[in-house]
Structures are given as C-alpha cells and as structure tokens.
Design a protein around this motif. Structure first.
Motif, PDB file in Angstrom:
ATOM      1  N   ARG A  71       0.822  -1.209   0.000  1.00 27.90           N
ATOM      2  CA  ARG A  71       0.000   0.000   0.000  1.00 27.90           C
ATOM      3  C   ARG A  71       0.861   1.267   0.000  1.00 27.90           C
ATOM      4  O   ARG A  71       0.602   2.207  -0.745  1.00 27.90           O
ATOM      5  N   ALA A  72       1.861   1.275   0.851  1.00 27.50           N
ATOM      6  CA  ALA A  72       2.752   2.437   0.889  1.00 27.50           C
ATOM      7  C   ALA A  72       3.501   2.593  -0.429  1.00 27.50           C
ATOM      8  O   ALA A  72       3.687   3.713  -0.922  1.00 27.50           O
ATOM      9  N   SER A 102       2.369   5.942  -7.321  1.00 23.44           N
ATOM     10  CA  SER A 102       1.322   6.728  -7.980  1.00 23.44           C
ATOM     11  C   SER A 102       1.664   8.214  -7.925  1.00 23.44           C
ATOM     12  O   SER A 102       1.433   8.958  -8.884  1.00 23.44           O
ATOM     13  N   ALA A 103       2.248   8.648  -6.812  1.00 17.27           N
ATOM     14  CA  ALA A 103       2.654  10.052  -6.689  1.00 17.27           C
ATOM     15  C   ALA A 103       3.763  10.387  -7.679  1.00 17.27           C
ATOM     16  O   ALA A 103       3.773  11.464  -8.289  1.00 17.27           O
ATOM     17  N   ALA A 104       4.701   9.456  -7.831  1.00 18.92           N
ATOM     18  CA  ALA A 104       5.837   9.700  -8.739  1.00 18.92           C
ATOM     19  C   ALA A 104       5.373   9.910 -10.172  1.00 18.92           C
ATOM     20  O   ALA A 104       6.013  10.662 -10.922  1.00 18.92           O
ATOM     21  N   MET A 105       4.272   9.293 -10.548  1.00 18.39           N
ATOM     22  CA  MET A 105       3.761   9.462 -11.915  1.00 18.39           C
ATOM     23  C   MET A 105       3.362  10.910 -12.190  1.00 18.39           C
ATOM     24  O   MET A 105       3.304  11.329 -13.341  1.00 18.39           O
ATOM     25  N   GLU A 149      -7.440   1.085  -2.787  1.00 20.97           N
ATOM     26  CA  GLU A 149      -7.862   2.135  -3.715  1.00 20.97           C
ATOM     27  C   GLU A 149      -7.342   3.499  -3.257  1.00 20.97           C
ATOM     28  O   GLU A 149      -6.839   4.280  -4.064  1.00 20.97           O
ATOM     29  N   TRP A 150      -7.435   3.787  -1.959  1.00 19.54           N
ATOM     30  CA  TRP A 150      -6.920   5.070  -1.478  1.00 19.54           C
ATOM     31  C   TRP A 150      -5.434   5.196  -1.756  1.00 19.54           C
ATOM     32  O   TRP A 150      -4.948   6.267  -2.145  1.00 19.54           O
ATOM     33  N   SER A 151      -4.707   4.111  -1.564  1.00 17.66           N
ATOM     34  CA  SER A 151      -3.262   4.131  -1.788  1.00 17.66           C
ATOM     35  C   SER A 151      -2.935   4.539  -3.216  1.00 17.66           C
ATOM     36  O   SER A 151      -1.974   5.277  -3.462  1.00 17.66           O
ATOM     37  N   ALA A 152      -3.728   4.053  -4.162  1.00 16.43           N
ATOM     38  CA  ALA A 152      -3.478   4.359  -5.569  1.00 16.43           C
ATOM     39  C   ALA A 152      -3.907   5.776  -5.932  1.00 16.43           C
ATOM     40  O   ALA A 152      -3.181   6.496  -6.620  1.00 16.43           O
ATOM     41  N   MET A 162      -9.737   8.780 -11.694  1.00 20.86           N
ATOM     42  CA  MET A 162     -10.493   7.638 -12.206  1.00 20.86           C
ATOM     43  C   MET A 162      -9.630   6.498 -12.734  1.00 20.86           C
ATOM     44  O   MET A 162      -9.914   5.326 -12.435  1.00 20.86           O
ATOM     45  N   PRO A 163      -8.596   6.748 -13.550  1.00 20.24           N
ATOM     46  CA  PRO A 163      -7.789   5.610 -14.013  1.00 20.24           C
ATOM     47  C   PRO A 163      -7.191   4.808 -12.862  1.00 20.24           C
ATOM     48  O   PRO A 163      -7.224   3.566 -12.869  1.00 20.24           O
ATOM     49  N   LEU A 164      -6.665   5.503 -11.861  1.00 27.41           N
ATOM     50  CA  LEU A 164      -6.066   4.807 -10.721  1.00 27.41           C
ATOM     51  C   LEU A 164      -7.120   4.150  -9.835  1.00 27.41           C
ATOM     52  O   LEU A 164      -6.880   3.105  -9.234  1.00 27.41           O
ATOM     53  N   SER A 165      -8.302   4.740  -9.764  1.00 33.00           N
ATOM     54  CA  SER A 165      -9.388   4.137  -9.003  1.00 33.00           C
ATOM     55  C   SER A 165      -9.818   2.821  -9.642  1.00 33.00           C
ATOM     56  O   SER A 165      -9.991   1.804  -8.951  1.00 33.00           O
ATOM     57  N   THR A 166      -9.989   2.828 -10.966  1.00 38.43           N
ATOM     58  CA  THR A 166     -10.361   1.605 -11.686  1.00 38.43           C
ATOM     59  C   THR A 166      -9.288   0.540 -11.526  1.00 38.43           C
ATOM     60  O   THR A 166      -9.581  -0.640 -11.287  1.00 38.43           O
TER      61      THR A 166
END
Length: 245
Positions: free
Chosen positions: A1-2, A8-11, A140-143, A155-159
């Motif tokens: 998760r971490a 995801s942040a790095a993107m 999901e929150w992690s992403a 939305m893309p990361l949520s999916t």
C-alpha cells in the motif's frame, strides 16, 4: 500500500519527500486494522506475519489501545505540513477517513462478521461488495492518493485499484487453501473450517485463478494511458496474485 502511494505520486512528479507522509499514514491505518481484526471478538488469530498477534503477545486492552493509537497516528501523518498544500492535505484526510470508515474498510469488516452467522452463504456479488470495503478500500486510497497530490483525475487509478483489490483478495483465498503457513505467517484453512463462502468455494480453484488473472489484465489496462510511467504499478498488480504471503 505504501509502495502504491509513492509510485502513484511519482507518476505526477511528486517527490518521495512529500509522498512518504501519506505512505506512512496508510501503513499506520492498515496496521491498526490488522491489530483489531486479529482480536478474539473478530477473526481471533494467534499469529500475524510469523509472530504472535498483539493481544497474544500482550493482552486485549493493549491491542485495542495500540490499534486506536495507530489509527490516529495515520491522520496525524497524512496532514503533516510536508504532505502538500492545505487543500491537498484536507482531501487526503477526507478520502482516507471515508476509505477506512463506515463507507469502506469498517463496513467490509462488519459485513464479514455478519456473514459468519448468516443462514445463507454469501453470493459472489455480495462477497465482492464485502471485499471492496474490507480489503479494497485502503488499496484504492493508496493508488488515488498520488493523483490527489498531483491534482489529477483519480479515475484511471481508481479503476486500477478496484481490480487489484479484488485480485489481492482472491489470492488470499487461494493462499488460505494451498499456501504454506511458514511463508504466509498466519493460520491457514480458516475459511474452509468456518464454512465461509469465498471466491474459491464459489468459483472453484481454477476459476478463482482465472478471475484473478483477468482482474490483473483489467488493472494493467486501466493505467496504460500513463505509458511507461505505469510500469511499476502494473508490476504491483501482477505481484498481487503471484505472492506467497
């Protein structure tokens, strides 16, 4: 998760000096959930990650308080000044509260406990709803936290994360049946012994494995719009169903 938080942040060009705070926050919240989940009033587990659970190593009161302290620590971390601007920190805190509370993880845990005394086994749709809360909400929150920090479309990361969360739980159900306790670090065959409906009991072992692979394909496709930047998160999706613990 971490790791998902940081990747995801790095993107979106968010440095690890910023993303490490919500990454640490989700670890604290997840650890609290495990400490409480292991207690006799819930899953009643003696071992976690190869070591005695908190209530076994100490006592139940200590486990309750340790979980409470970890939960509040998570929110202290996520609103740290280094986690972003005030509006970003507020959004991270609000969404983490929803993911971990009565609309997310806690709801899933409550549904899981209710299922143990239900007269009829859960259907596949009901299990998916349960697991989207119990396991999937924090994943999901992690992403999406990376997109929140980057002020981008979630939305893309949520999916992606919804598919990974279900795949992760299917892998757990498979490990519960054919895993190695020395590698998982916890007691296995709990669900079968309790007569609980799982992805494996409803789909069969081969069917569950096929469903997990299909979910990983969906997850990878959901973030393909990010090109090579998404590679590490796509690797995470594949890891979710290949892990041994």
């Amino acid at each position: 998760r971490a790791y998902m938080v940081i990747e995801s942040a790095a993107m979106f060009g968010i440095s690890i000096e910023q993303s490490i705070w919500p990454a640490a926050a989700i670890e604290a919240v997840h650890a609290y959930s495990l400490v409480h989940d292991d207690m006799p009033c819930m899953d009643d587990d003696d071992m976690r990650r190869g070591r005695p659970t908190v209530h076994k190593a100490w006592d139940e009161a200590t486990a309750v308080l340790a979980g409470d302290a970890l939960q509040t620590m998570g929110f202290e971390l996520v609103v740290n000044d280094h986690a972003g601007s005030p509006d970003v920190r507020a959004e991270l805190a609000k969404t983490l509260a929803k993911a971990s509370g009565a609309h997310g993880m806690v709801l899933g845990q409550a549904l899981d406990i209710a299922a143990e005394t239900a007269k009829m086994p859960l259907t596949l749709k009901q299990i998916e709803h349960l697991q989207n809360g119990k396991t999937g909400a924090l994943i999901e929150w992690s992403a999406i936290s990376g997109a929140i920090m980057g002020r981008a479309d979630i939305m893309p990361l949520s999916t992606y994360a919804q598919a990974v969360g279900l795949a992760f739980q299917i892998a757990d159900d498979i490990l519960d049946l054919e895993g190695d306790e020395a590698k998982t670090g916890k007691r296995l065959n709990k669900d079968a012994d309790a007569g609980k409906a799982t992805f494996v009991s409803l789909l069969g072992l081969d069917g569950a494995k096929q469903r997990a692979r299909a979910l990983v394909d969906q997850a990878e496709e959901a973030i393909s719009c990010y090109g090579n930047q998404a590679k590490n998160l796509q690797d995470v999706a594949r890891f979710a169903i290949s892990r041994e613990n």
